[in-house]
Design a protein around this motif. Structure first.
Motif, PDB file in Angstrom:
ATOM      1  N   GLY A   1      -6.678  -2.564  -7.911  1.00 16.69           N
ATOM      2  CA  GLY A   1      -7.085  -3.364  -6.766  1.00 16.69           C
ATOM      3  C   GLY A   1      -7.427  -2.508  -5.575  1.00 16.69           C
ATOM      4  O   GLY A   1      -7.465  -2.976  -4.440  1.00 16.69           O
ATOM      5  N   ASN A   2      -7.645  -1.227  -5.852  1.00 15.05           N
ATOM      6  CA  ASN A   2      -7.972  -0.275  -4.791  1.00 15.05           C
ATOM      7  C   ASN A   2      -6.918  -0.190  -3.684  1.00 15.05           C
ATOM      8  O   ASN A   2      -7.231   0.014  -2.518  1.00 15.05           O
ATOM      9  CB  ASN A   2      -9.336  -0.591  -4.168  1.00 15.05           C
ATOM     10  CG  ASN A   2     -10.441  -0.253  -5.142  1.00 15.05           C
ATOM     11  OD1 ASN A   2     -10.396   0.804  -5.778  1.00 15.05           O
ATOM     12  ND2 ASN A   2     -11.397  -1.156  -5.282  1.00 15.05           N
ATOM     13  N   LEU A   3      -5.688  -0.392  -4.093  1.00 17.29           N
ATOM     14  CA  LEU A   3      -4.601  -0.214  -3.147  1.00 17.29           C
ATOM     15  C   LEU A   3      -3.990   1.153  -3.408  1.00 17.29           C
ATOM     16  O   LEU A   3      -3.801   1.549  -4.557  1.00 17.29           O
ATOM     17  CB  LEU A   3      -3.539  -1.295  -3.341  1.00 17.29           C
ATOM     18  CG  LEU A   3      -3.937  -2.694  -2.867  1.00 17.29           C
ATOM     19  CD1 LEU A   3      -2.843  -3.701  -3.224  1.00 17.29           C
ATOM     20  CD2 LEU A   3      -4.179  -2.700  -1.368  1.00 17.29           C
ATOM     21  N   SER A   4      -3.678   1.867  -2.375  1.00 16.54           N
ATOM     22  CA  SER A   4      -3.046   3.177  -2.567  1.00 16.54           C
ATOM     23  C   SER A   4      -1.607   2.942  -2.995  1.00 16.54           C
ATOM     24  O   SER A   4      -1.056   1.852  -2.835  1.00 16.54           O
ATOM     25  CB  SER A   4      -3.056   3.963  -1.263  1.00 16.54           C
ATOM     26  OG  SER A   4      -2.068   3.453  -0.385  1.00 16.54           O
ATOM     27  N   SER A   5      -0.984   3.942  -3.573  1.00 17.45           N
ATOM     28  CA  SER A   5       0.401   3.790  -4.023  1.00 17.45           C
ATOM     29  C   SER A   5       1.327   3.563  -2.830  1.00 17.45           C
ATOM     30  O   SER A   5       2.456   3.127  -2.977  1.00 17.45           O
ATOM     31  CB  SER A   5       0.832   5.023  -4.815  1.00 17.45           C
ATOM     32  OG  SER A   5       0.823   6.156  -3.971  1.00 17.45           O
TER      33      SER A   5
END
Lengths: 346, 346
Positions: B204-208
């Motif tokens: 979801g194109n979220l960074s860790s």
DNA sequence: TTGAAAGCGCTAACAC
DNA sequence: GTGTTAGCGCTTTCAA
């Protein structure tokens, strides 16, 4: 499989020396013991219990005969027993009867053939006569339910008082008609709970007409659903219901959620047992908490003492643990019939 | 205890004749068979399985090694197995490890000594080397968790996909920070679920950075409570959480009820597994349903076939059952931060 | 159609 | 300190 004989041959010893070394017998020199143990470990020797048993050793296995492990009462019991037994080197065979006397009989036959050291049983309503006979030959305790033909060792809860408390609470709040969904009267627990329910009704000067009773399989969530639907659809629907088993409670709660019944304004409910979800159901479920854990531990310890000491104390034993009412939000005095209050909600 | 010899003496027959009659051997006359069976029933004869085993018979007992029977995953498994095994004349020994490798080892020692026919095991994170050795000598299957040292027969669920689905659902709804409460990464299931969680984040194109992770004992309700408290108290509290075990879910739900957190407006939640109470928790818990029952049945049937037929098929076997997202009311897009909407509710 | 005897793996009584 | 032997209850040759 490696046997003592294999070890003996490898070490050029006799089987009896090996056996004694493994048993840490005083007569064997430390050096020999060491060599034997060493070899046993290396070769992956594991004693054969069947052979030991043939020499008269006890089996260290206890049979647990219950209706259904999915019922949280029974899984709690199984856990407590398992923990306590493991600590003393016992193993537990799990036998589910599904409340079917023939299945119960088959399990008891198997347990007898395995020469289990003892049996802990929640008997079906009317155990088969062969089951009774089989149990005569092995130390056993009854749990929760008590059937006189199976002897007088029993650990249970005060079923009568549990439902008396639950119902009395509803009576006190002024409910004119109270429903009861419980297990069949053929079951000792079912009979006691029903008696408790009725006792509370008459204690509150309510005629038995005030009680709407639905009995059925105590382990059936589905029956709980149907029973509550019937109760609410009846001509004189109750304003409150008391429940007589965990599984029935689960069914009733689900159905009440589904039907969107307003609790406690339209209907008060008292559950049976205290499951994880009960506290967050609707306004919080008022229910009867039972000390299942303590009961199971007591039962396990009692049986193990019975098995590990001389059975000079084979006299009757009964332990009755009391339940207690846990008050949450699902009970309230009944709404005044045919006189709608002006205020909405409280 | 009555033996074949007792029957033989009473009927003036030899033990071998009695044994054959009981085994329904062709060479014995119907009349003799009848007399023997009659006497056996009358005298309450029950075959001694220990003696049979010494003659090479298989034990008909299967060991079930699980962390904790109170966990509904495991009680469901135990029930399915018990039912299927009983139908084929097998018995089940229940061994609880409490996720402790030494307890696991002790149980496996006992099971080996009992010469169980097979073992079904949910292994601890790092089984003892002796446990590994013991299992080499007995047919076994791993359940849910898979440890490579214990062979390649395994029945489980798709843990990775379960958490990927759960998290992806939250990502799709636009949650910027998502929490995860799950089991430790040392456990194969814990590792897979965590990977699934992370995979959905990056998908979801979220960074860790967007993931707040709390790992701990997977069977501890209490840890679930504490973990969610920590998560919500943090400087950048998540707007949604995904859960990675049934027991943790129970703890989290209880704590959220207690803290009176508004779900889904303040926080979205996706549970793990589908317990009775999940449907009626708050607005209904959106959760991952897992086909535990089917998996357990498949496992039981597979092992029994393995035990009853020639083991020519001792090749690797893995069965992965998929989970599915059950949508209820506990998830919604996050509230707009620092821009309170004019309208109240929806 | 039935009987006698051996042996599974272990322990314990009885040697030495 | 160690070996020999018998026997637990059953199944399974081998005889009759």
């Amino acid at each position: 499989m490696i046997t003592t004989r294999d070890i003996a041959e490898r070490l050029q010893l006799s089987v009896s020396t090996v056996g004694r070394a493994l048993a840490d017998d005083d007569r064997i020199s430390e050096q020999t013991k060491f060599r034997v143990r060493q070899a046993a470990a290396e070769m992956g020797y594991v004693a054969n219990r069947a052979a030991r048993m043939m020499r008269g050793a006890s089996s260290d296995v206890v049979g647990l005969v219950i209706p259904d492990i999915r019922n949280s009462f029974y899984s709690t019991i199984a856990h407590e027993l398992s923990k306590n037994m493991e600590a003393q080197g016992f193993q537990l065979i799990l036998s589910e009867t599904d409340d079917d006397r023939m299945v119960e009989l088959r399990h008891l036959r198997e347990l007898s053939a395995s020469r289990v050291a003892g049996v802990i049983i929640v008997p079906t309503a009317r155990p088969h006569s062969e089951s009774v006979k089989l149990l005569k030959a092995v130390p056993h305790v009854q749990l929760l339910r008590k059937h006189s033909s199976l002897g007088s060792q029993w650990f249970g809860v005060n079923d009568f008082d549990a439902l008396r408390q639950a119902t009395a609470h509803l009576v006190e709040q002024g409910h004119p008609r109270i429903g009861y969904v419980g297990g069949p009267a053929e079951l000792p627990t079912g009979a006691e709970r029903l008696k408790g329910f009725r006792s509370a009704l008459s204690g509150g000067n309510l005629s038995s007409e005030a009680g709407c009773i639905e009995l059925g399989p105590p382990s059936s969530v589905e029956h709980g659903r149907q029973a509550v639907r019937r109760l609410l659809a009846g001509p004189s629907a109750p304003t409150a219901i008391a429940l007589g088993s965990v599984q029935l409670t689960l069914g009733v709660l689900e159905e009440l959620s589904r039907l969107d019944v307003k609790v406690p304004s339209e209907l008060s409910v008292v559950g049976f047992g205290d499951e994880p979800g009960f506290s967050w159901w609707g306004p919080g479920l008022t229910t009867i908490g039972l000390p299942i854990q303590e009961m199971a531990t007591g039962c396990g310890l009692w049986l193990m003492r019975r098995l590990t000491t001389k059975p000079d104390d084979d006299s009757a034993y009964a332990s009755v643990s009391p339940g207690s009412l846990i008050l949450r939000g699902s009970t309230a005095p009944p709404a005044q019939p045919r006189r709608p209050s002006r205020r909405k909600g409280s």
